[in-house]
Design an enzyme around this catalytic site. Sequence first.
Site, PDB file in Angstrom:
ATOM      1  N   GLY B  46      -0.505 -36.411 -51.925  1.00  0.00           N
ATOM      2  CA  GLY B  46      -0.786 -36.447 -53.354  1.00  0.00           C
ATOM      3  C   GLY B  46       0.498 -36.841 -54.055  1.00  0.00           C
ATOM      4  N   ALA B  47       0.417 -37.883 -54.887  1.00  0.00           N
ATOM      5  CA  ALA B  47       1.635 -38.476 -55.438  1.00  0.00           C
ATOM      6  C   ALA B  47       2.539 -37.460 -56.145  1.00  0.00           C
ATOM      7  CB  ALA B  47       1.262 -39.637 -56.367  1.00  0.00           C
ATOM      8  N   ARG B  88       7.077 -42.385 -47.445  1.00  0.00           N
ATOM      9  CA  ARG B  88       5.819 -43.069 -47.781  1.00  0.00           C
ATOM     10  C   ARG B  88       6.093 -44.066 -48.910  1.00  0.00           C
ATOM     11  NH1 ARG B  88       0.619 -39.604 -48.203  1.00  0.00           N
ATOM     12  NH2 ARG B  88      -0.247 -41.632 -47.631  1.00  0.00           N
ATOM     13  N   ASP B 238      -1.682 -43.063 -57.366  1.00  0.00           N
ATOM     14  CA  ASP B 238      -0.434 -43.039 -56.618  1.00  0.00           C
ATOM     15  C   ASP B 238       0.628 -43.913 -57.266  1.00  0.00           C
ATOM     16  OD1 ASP B 238      -2.687 -42.314 -54.593  1.00  0.00           O
ATOM     17  OD2 ASP B 238      -0.819 -41.482 -53.823  1.00  0.00           O
ATOM     18  N   ASN B 248      -4.659 -46.178 -55.886  1.00  0.00           N
ATOM     19  CA  ASN B 248      -5.077 -44.818 -55.574  1.00  0.00           C
ATOM     20  C   ASN B 248      -5.707 -44.867 -54.189  1.00  0.00           C
ATOM     21  OD1 ASN B 248      -5.417 -42.019 -56.266  1.00  0.00           O
ATOM     22  ND2 ASN B 248      -7.599 -42.418 -56.521  1.00  0.00           N
ATOM     23  N   LYS B 249      -6.094 -43.732 -53.700  1.00  0.00           N
ATOM     24  CA  LYS B 249      -6.652 -43.623 -52.345  1.00  0.00           C
ATOM     25  C   LYS B 249      -7.672 -44.719 -52.063  1.00  0.00           C
ATOM     26  CE  LYS B 249      -5.708 -41.447 -49.798  1.00  0.00           C
ATOM     27  NZ  LYS B 249      -4.721 -41.956 -48.796  1.00  0.00           N
TER      28      LYS B 249
END
Lengths: 349, 349
Positions: B46-47, B88, B238, B248-249
């Site tokens: 999670g960002a 990441r 993100d 995002n995801k």
Amino acid sequence: MLPTIARESDAVVMIDQRKLPVEEVYVRCRTAAEVARAIKTMVIRGAPAIGVAAAWGIALGMRNSKATGTQKFAAEFFKTCELMAATRPTAVNLFWAIERMKRRFAAAATAGESVDQIKDRLDVEAQAIHDEDVASCRAIGAFGAEVVPGDARILTHCNAGALATAGYGTALGVVRGAVEAGKQVAVFADETRPFLQGARLTAWELMRDNIDTTVITDNMAGALMGQGKVNFVVVGADRIAANGDTANKIGTYAVALLAREHGIPFYVAAPLTTIDLGTADGSQIPIEERAAKEVTHVGGTQLAPDGARVWNPAFDVTPHRLIAGIITERGIFRAPYTESLKEAFAARA
Amino acid sequence: MLPTIARESDAVVMIDQRKLPVEEVYVRCRTAAEVARAIKTMVIRGAPAIGVAAAWGIALGMRNSKATGTQKFAAEFFKTCELMAATRPTAVNLFWAIERMKRRFAAAATAGESVDQIKDRLDVEAQAIHDEDVASCRAIGAFGAEVVPGDARILTHCNAGALATAGYGTALGVVRGAVEAGKQVAVFADETRPFLQGARLTAWELMRDNIDTTVITDNMAGALMGQGKVNFVVVGADRIAANGDTANKIGTYAVALLAREHGIPFYVAAPLTTIDLGTADGSQIPIEERAAKEVTHVGGTQLAPDGARVWNPAFDVTPHRLIAGIITERGIFRAPYTESLKEAFAARA
């Protein structure tokens, strides 16, 4: 050719599609009830394969009958048909195959044939349904190959392959047809949650045929298209309504919408037995809901909290306006589908 | 409040998000390297949470330093920052948090503070980042609640909840804000393959808060919308580019497209730390690709054939034109985003 389903002396034998791709196990169904259970629990799945299995299940069930008089035999026959009809609600091929077996039964009975003669007729009819399904798939493949790009990067959803039919496949029949026509073909297989027919079955059968295959999760189709990695989409169908609305594995609708957004042709490949002119549009197609556990568990692994509520519809409906064409064994039908699909059947009769 | 991450005397402690929802296990990271590994292997994800974890990791790493002179200490500090930056690539909060720790370091060092003083400053700064993240989430929740319908049926993708932040959540902050505002709220959680943050984390934390939650596979969002069961969509982010394009995801893009098709407002909820004015548009956002095994295996179960090729991007980009608004701790920003997002930062400075 993959042995999806076969009639042997005392049984209907199916590869257990729940165990693939890790184990290659065959299930021997010795009664109609065992065939019905195999359909319901998805030992075998895929609309055309379900139809073939039901036909074989009826033939097997009646072969086992101890009835000597045609009246008792007829009562058992209709009970067996009901058993098959109660397995799964969405795939119309199932009901088509049962109706065809009923017509064959009626023809034999009204001709005054004996119980033993009728048993033979039912076996022959099931074999015909089986063989015609394979022939339809090959024709679908040949017609479909014509619209596949020369350098094809094909996305497919679920498994509409040899495993979903008596052999060769519908959507994967188009893939095989394109390969046989000498086209360069790479396939992307949506894994297809929750039952994972794409990761487990499509990848397995395409890899066996040495066709270039990449597995993605269903979530990745949009990114794949956004990167220009797909130029053709083809899927199977569980029921096509008279107006072209198509029920297929859950998630197909989003793939079709993404394809339209990216200007990628989205085709449905299915035999005429999947088309139901008696259903006016997609809103009338019954959609099966399956058990929560298919979503909450994979193998022995629990994915959702204890007691989590789940909604698990097995199919969704893709509106006809998103479909570039419906590839059948009689050629490719295009919008307006209400007219073209009716003509498809008229030509057939 | 969920204990996503906390600083204890000799460690940074995190709930192991890979083990949820079945096991509630905490991981004690005693070194910066252990924190970096926890981020990389998604013990924490999670960002916003990644940003907080990196800040704590740096503070912990420097607390452990044996350096006595500021020069050696500074060299170690920048090495620790690099270690965090390499975990990441997509979530910009990570780089934002590292930069903020660097600024704090530079301020202390140029003020001639001792190594021990700087260590204290870094711990205080990490705590500030942590606390501000929670405060931002609560503000996001309050702003977001205003646009949530009174009888809300909210779809969300992945987990942008308490577990994705230092607490309360961004997208789930909006859910919590709406509940606190007295609205009727039911949530549908996309399971979010391959890592299943929706089924595992979103369902878990909402069920703990007694918020009505239903898990669906990602494939079911389209059918759900087609049946009128969703009237609001909110997701996290993100990285948000200057023009509003949002990474995002993976799978978020398809949800946004489906929402537009069904006339359902699609909102992004994120703190300003997720907005990256230095990235002009979505095409410039680096997208992490993760290991094939995340797709081919769930727990001990193999889903795809041996040797299957896999593509596993962790994020996709939703174009700004599909986004109804970006909910931040400074209010809700709307198109044209190039202007509104710039103003958001100007107001902040």
